[in-house]
Design a protein around this motif. Structure first.
Motif, PDB file in Angstrom:
ATOM      1  N   LYS A  80       0.855  -1.184   0.000  1.00 18.34           N
ATOM      2  CA  LYS A  80       0.000   0.000   0.000  1.00 18.34           C
ATOM      3  C   LYS A  80       0.890   1.232   0.000  1.00 18.34           C
ATOM      4  N   GLU A  81       0.742   2.041  -1.028  1.00 23.96           N
ATOM      5  CA  GLU A  81       1.521   3.277  -1.099  1.00 23.96           C
ATOM      6  C   GLU A  81       0.681   4.413  -0.530  1.00 23.96           C
ATOM      7  N   ASN A  82       1.267   5.161   0.373  1.00 25.83           N
ATOM      8  CA  ASN A  82       0.603   6.276   1.044  1.00 25.83           C
ATOM      9  C   ASN A  82       1.158   7.592   0.517  1.00 25.83           C
ATOM     10  N   THR A  83       0.367   8.650   0.629  1.00 21.47           N
ATOM     11  CA  THR A  83       0.805   9.970   0.186  1.00 21.47           C
ATOM     12  C   THR A  83       0.495  10.983   1.277  1.00 21.47           C
TER      13      THR A  83
ATOM     14  N   ASN B 171      14.065   6.170  -1.756  1.00 25.24           N
ATOM     15  CA  ASN B 171      14.305   5.362  -2.943  1.00 25.24           C
ATOM     16  C   ASN B 171      15.570   5.889  -3.620  1.00 25.24           C
TER      17      ASN B 171
ATOM     18  N   SER C 200       5.340  10.240  -1.265  1.00 27.39           N
ATOM     19  CA  SER C 200       4.709   8.931  -1.397  1.00 27.39           C
ATOM     20  C   SER C 200       5.618   7.951  -0.685  1.00 27.39           C
ATOM     21  N   TRP C 201       5.028   7.066   0.135  1.00 30.64           N
ATOM     22  CA  TRP C 201       5.846   6.161   0.929  1.00 30.64           C
ATOM     23  C   TRP C 201       5.149   4.823   1.140  1.00 30.64           C
ATOM     24  N   VAL C 202       5.959   3.848   1.470  1.00 30.06           N
ATOM     25  CA  VAL C 202       5.467   2.507   1.797  1.00 30.06           C
ATOM     26  C   VAL C 202       6.065   2.097   3.132  1.00 30.06           C
TER      27      VAL C 202
ATOM     28  N   LYS D 264       9.061   3.453   7.642  1.00 30.32           N
ATOM     29  CA  LYS D 264       8.504   4.100   6.455  1.00 30.32           C
ATOM     30  C   LYS D 264       9.641   4.409   5.493  1.00 30.32           C
TER      31      LYS D 264
ATOM     32  N   THR E 249       9.181   6.620  -1.443  1.00 31.07           N
ATOM     33  CA  THR E 249       9.317   6.119  -2.816  1.00 31.07           C
ATOM     34  C   THR E 249       9.351   7.247  -3.833  1.00 31.07           C
TER      35      THR E 249
END
Length: 111
Positions: A26-29, A59, A79-81, A102, A105
């Motif tokens: 799940k990528e969060n923003t 990244n 944006s992060w995972v 965290k 990305t």
């Protein structure tokens, strides 16, 4: 007979592939202001609600270097995972202990 073995082999592969586990990431923003680095080299951001969010790493394709003090106080879209890392002791040996962190990305400077 050869065709029968071929069909059985293809069916076996299809069935075994259907049982493999699928990992969903799940990528969060979020939009936040860069505060700086913590003592542990985590990237520290503050969102609009004054909540502090720490990121473990970036990244490798991100060209913005947050070690540059020029970015402190700048606002970013992040944006992060979440990922799991294995912790190390003081000598750099893996401890077997795991921690969720965290990882950024995509990082975009808001002008």
């Amino acid at each position: 007979m050869k065709t029968l073995y071929s069909v059985a082999f293809v069916l076996f592969i299809l069935v075994s592939l259907s049982f493999t586990s699928k990992t969903t990431v799940k990528e969060n923003t979020l939009t936040a202001t860069f505060i700086g680095l913590t003592e542990d080299d985590y990237y520290k951001f503050e969102d609009e609600n004054k909540k502090i969010v720490l990121f473990y790493d970036l990244n490798e394709e991100i060209e913005i270097g947050l070690y540059d003090d020029a970015f402190i106080g700048k606002k970013f879209t992040i944006s992060w995972v979440e990922k799991e890392i294995e912790l190390m002791d003081d000598e750099g040996e893996l401890t077997g202990e795991k921690k969720k962190v965290k990882s950024i990305t995509v990082l975009t400077l808001i002008k």
